[in-house]
Design a protein around this motif. Structure first.
Motif, mmCIF file in Angstrom:
data_model
loop_
_atom_site.group_PDB
_atom_site.id
_atom_site.type_symbol
_atom_site.label_atom_id
_atom_site.label_comp_id
_atom_site.label_asym_id
_atom_site.label_seq_id
_atom_site.Cartn_x
_atom_site.Cartn_y
_atom_site.Cartn_z
ATOM 1 N N ASP A 111 39.325 15.419 -21.193
ATOM 2 C CA ASP A 111 39.911 16.754 -21.102
ATOM 3 C C ASP A 111 41.277 16.677 -20.430
ATOM 4 O OD1 ASP A 111 37.704 18.029 -22.249
ATOM 5 O OD2 ASP A 111 36.708 18.249 -20.305
ATOM 6 N N ARG A 112 42.132 17.599 -20.810
ATOM 7 C CA ARG A 112 43.475 17.690 -20.218
ATOM 8 C C ARG A 112 43.447 18.726 -19.100
ATOM 9 N NH1 ARG A 112 42.430 14.833 -24.720
ATOM 10 N NH2 ARG A 112 44.285 13.917 -25.638
ATOM 11 N N THR A 113 42.641 18.468 -18.099
ATOM 12 C CA THR A 113 42.502 19.388 -16.972
ATOM 13 C C THR A 113 42.800 18.651 -15.676
ATOM 14 O OG1 THR A 113 40.121 18.929 -16.804
ATOM 15 C CG2 THR A 113 40.781 20.841 -18.125
ATOM 16 N N TRP A 114 43.286 19.411 -14.710
ATOM 17 C CA TRP A 114 43.567 18.851 -13.391
ATOM 18 C C TRP A 114 43.611 19.975 -12.381
ATOM 19 C CZ3 TRP A 114 47.212 19.867 -17.000
ATOM 20 C CH2 TRP A 114 48.301 20.634 -16.612
ATOM 21 N N GLN A 115 43.732 19.570 -11.138
ATOM 22 C CA GLN A 115 43.866 20.519 -10.041
ATOM 23 C C GLN A 115 45.196 20.284 -9.338
ATOM 24 O OE1 GLN A 115 40.463 19.427 -7.666
ATOM 25 N NE2 GLN A 115 39.179 20.987 -8.637
ATOM 26 N N VAL A 116 45.806 21.386 -8.930
ATOM 27 C CA VAL A 116 46.972 21.321 -8.051
ATOM 28 C C VAL A 116 46.460 21.727 -6.678
ATOM 29 C CG1 VAL A 116 49.224 22.291 -7.476
ATOM 30 C CG2 VAL A 116 48.600 21.908 -9.880
ATOM 31 N N ALA A 117 46.623 20.839 -5.728
ATOM 32 C CA ALA A 117 46.164 21.117 -4.366
ATOM 33 C C ALA A 117 47.336 20.948 -3.407
ATOM 34 C CB ALA A 117 45.032 20.168 -3.986
ATOM 35 N N THR A 118 47.562 21.972 -2.616
ATOM 36 C CA THR A 118 48.545 21.876 -1.543
ATOM 37 C C THR A 118 47.801 22.208 -0.254
ATOM 38 O OG1 THR A 118 49.249 24.127 -2.058
ATOM 39 C CG2 THR A 118 50.604 22.371 -2.901
ATOM 40 N N GLU A 119 48.069 21.458 0.764
ATOM 41 C CA GLU A 119 47.311 21.562 2.003
ATOM 42 C C GLU A 119 47.249 22.994 2.523
ATOM 43 O OE1 GLU A 119 47.243 19.650 6.479
ATOM 44 O OE2 GLU A 119 48.261 18.568 4.876
ATOM 45 N N GLY A 120 46.021 23.438 2.782
ATOM 46 C CA GLY A 120 45.793 24.749 3.364
ATOM 47 C C GLY A 120 45.864 25.908 2.384
ATOM 48 N N LYS A 121 45.987 25.614 1.088
ATOM 49 C CA LYS A 121 46.119 26.667 0.076
ATOM 50 C C LYS A 121 45.022 26.518 -0.974
ATOM 51 C CE LYS A 121 51.084 26.589 0.834
ATOM 52 N NZ LYS A 121 52.378 26.227 0.280
ATOM 53 N N PRO A 122 44.715 27.599 -1.686
ATOM 54 C CA PRO A 122 43.683 27.494 -2.729
ATOM 55 C C PRO A 122 44.084 26.501 -3.819
ATOM 56 C CG PRO A 122 44.224 29.798 -2.298
ATOM 57 C CD PRO A 122 45.223 28.964 -1.552
ATOM 58 N N VAL A 123 43.101 25.817 -4.344
ATOM 59 C CA VAL A 123 43.311 24.881 -5.437
ATOM 60 C C VAL A 123 43.548 25.674 -6.721
ATOM 61 C CG1 VAL A 123 42.148 23.126 -6.850
ATOM 62 C CG2 VAL A 123 41.940 23.064 -4.354
ATOM 63 N N ILE A 124 44.463 25.208 -7.542
ATOM 64 C CA ILE A 124 44.744 25.835 -8.832
ATOM 65 C C ILE A 124 44.190 24.924 -9.923
ATOM 66 C CG2 ILE A 124 46.534 26.668 -10.392
ATOM 67 C CD1 ILE A 124 48.367 26.914 -7.897
ATOM 68 N N GLU A 125 43.284 25.464 -10.725
ATOM 69 C CA GLU A 125 42.711 24.730 -11.855
ATOM 70 C C GLU A 125 43.664 24.864 -13.036
ATOM 71 O OE1 GLU A 125 39.897 22.947 -11.713
ATOM 72 O OE2 GLU A 125 39.340 23.582 -9.687
ATOM 73 N N CYS A 126 44.096 23.734 -13.603
ATOM 74 C CA CYS A 126 45.100 23.749 -14.662
ATOM 75 C C CYS A 126 44.623 23.000 -15.898
ATOM 76 C CB CYS A 126 46.389 23.088 -14.163
ATOM 77 S SG CYS A 126 47.123 23.896 -12.738
ATOM 78 N N SER A 127 45.355 23.201 -16.985
ATOM 79 C CA SER A 127 45.066 22.512 -18.227
ATOM 80 C C SER A 127 46.354 22.333 -19.007
ATOM 81 C CB SER A 127 44.050 23.315 -19.048
ATOM 82 O OG SER A 127 43.671 22.604 -20.210
ATOM 83 N N ASN A 128 46.261 21.611 -20.074
ATOM 84 C CA ASN A 128 47.387 21.401 -20.967
ATOM 85 C C ASN A 128 47.628 22.652 -21.805
ATOM 86 O OD1 ASN A 128 49.386 19.828 -22.087
ATOM 87 N ND2 ASN A 128 48.037 18.679 -23.431
ATOM 88 N N ASP A 129 48.771 22.715 -22.462
ATOM 89 C CA ASP A 129 49.067 23.789 -23.404
ATOM 90 C C ASP A 129 47.952 23.830 -24.456
ATOM 91 O OD1 ASP A 129 50.132 25.020 -25.875
ATOM 92 O OD2 ASP A 129 52.012 25.100 -24.768
ATOM 93 N N PRO A 130 47.458 25.011 -24.808
ATOM 94 C CA PRO A 130 46.400 25.108 -25.817
ATOM 95 C C PRO A 130 46.777 24.459 -27.160
ATOM 96 C CG PRO A 130 46.644 27.200 -24.710
ATOM 97 C CD PRO A 130 47.771 26.316 -24.233
ATOM 98 N N LEU A 131 48.074 24.450 -27.503
ATOM 99 C CA LEU A 131 48.497 23.801 -28.742
ATOM 100 C C LEU A 131 48.245 22.296 -28.715
ATOM 101 C CD1 LEU A 131 51.885 25.676 -29.314
ATOM 102 C CD2 LEU A 131 49.707 26.052 -30.506
ATOM 103 N N LEU A 132 48.053 21.764 -27.511
ATOM 104 C CA LEU A 132 47.819 20.329 -27.351
ATOM 105 C C LEU A 132 46.403 20.052 -26.857
ATOM 106 C CD1 LEU A 132 51.260 19.528 -25.717
ATOM 107 C CD2 LEU A 132 50.582 19.146 -28.099
ATOM 108 N N GLY A 133 45.494 20.965 -27.118
ATOM 109 C CA GLY A 133 44.097 20.746 -26.763
ATOM 110 C C GLY A 133 43.694 21.249 -25.397
ATOM 111 N N GLY A 134 44.529 22.023 -24.752
ATOM 112 C CA GLY A 134 44.222 22.518 -23.416
ATOM 113 C C GLY A 134 43.394 23.793 -23.421
ATOM 114 N N ASP A 135 42.943 24.150 -22.253
ATOM 115 C CA ASP A 135 42.139 25.357 -22.047
ATOM 116 C C ASP A 135 43.078 26.556 -21.970
ATOM 117 O OD1 ASP A 135 40.616 27.483 -20.994
ATOM 118 O OD2 ASP A 135 39.470 26.170 -19.668
ATOM 119 N N PRO A 136 42.967 27.512 -22.881
ATOM 120 C CA PRO A 136 43.897 28.647 -22.884
ATOM 121 C C PRO A 136 43.708 29.599 -21.703
ATOM 122 C CG PRO A 136 42.187 28.984 -24.519
ATOM 123 C CD PRO A 136 42.009 27.584 -23.968
ATOM 124 N N PHE A 137 42.658 29.411 -20.918
ATOM 125 C CA PHE A 137 42.385 30.301 -19.786
ATOM 126 C C PHE A 137 42.850 29.726 -18.456
ATOM 127 C CE2 PHE A 137 39.277 31.251 -23.109
ATOM 128 C CZ PHE A 137 39.627 32.564 -23.358
#
Length: 168
Positions: free
Chosen positions: A28-54
């Motif tokens: 899957d083309r998914t990952w997390q962006v984590a910055t210290e002390g802040k909520p994690v952001i769940e990310c994905s690739n562009d839907p045109l490239l197989g990513g999660d559109p949500f």
């Protein structure tokens, strides 16, 4: 003397289905962006490239960072100029191109803020503020594509609206 600022984050790939990148369609083309002390952001690739559109993708995040930086500078500079802003929202649009090789890039961005300011008499001053922002906004000064803006003003002193367009 210039001041340096360091920004850090942690990117963690979360798309291993158990066989890693054993095949192009096996992860899957998914990952997390984590910055210290802040909520994690769940990310994905562009839907045109197989990513999660949500989930946000890198292009969404770059465009959002550009618009947010512009907004924060507008609020700051408007306050300095005596313009009272009571609402600000933007629906920016990024225009990208993809080459036959698959390589892509942004070719321009258009910021389209809807801003409520205290009076119609301050619209010209608000336009001057927008024009100044590109000189100081960290993100706008860092991108290699043109940024335009098409503001729509509303006035808290009356119900008149005005629209303008400018390149920054």
């Amino acid at each position: 003397m210039n001041a340096n600022h360091n920004y850090t984050s942690r990117i963690v790939w979360t798309g291993n289905r158990g066989t890693g990148t054993s095949g192009y369609r096996d992860y899957d083309r998914t990952w997390q962006v984590a910055t210290e002390g802040k909520p994690v952001i769940e990310c994905s690739n562009d839907p045109l490239l197989g990513g999660d559109p949500f989930k946000p993708n890198p292009e969404d995040m770059l465009l959002s960072a550009l618009a947010a930086c512009h907004m924060l500078w507008f609020l700051h500079l408007a306050s300095d100029k005596g313009i009272v802003v009571s609402s600000y929202e933007d629906e920016p649009m990024g225009v990208g191109e993809v080459l036959s090789s698959g390589a892509g890039r942004f070719v321009k961005a258009i910021l389209r803020p809807r801003i409520t300011i205290d009076s119609a008499e301050k619209q010209a001053l608000a336009d001057q503020v927008h024009a100044k922002i590109h000189e100081v906004c960290f993100i706008a000064r860092s991108v290699a594509f043109p940024v335009a803006y098409e503001p729509i003003y509303q006035f808290s002193s009356d119900t008149d609206q005005a629209a303008g367009a400018a390149n920054i």
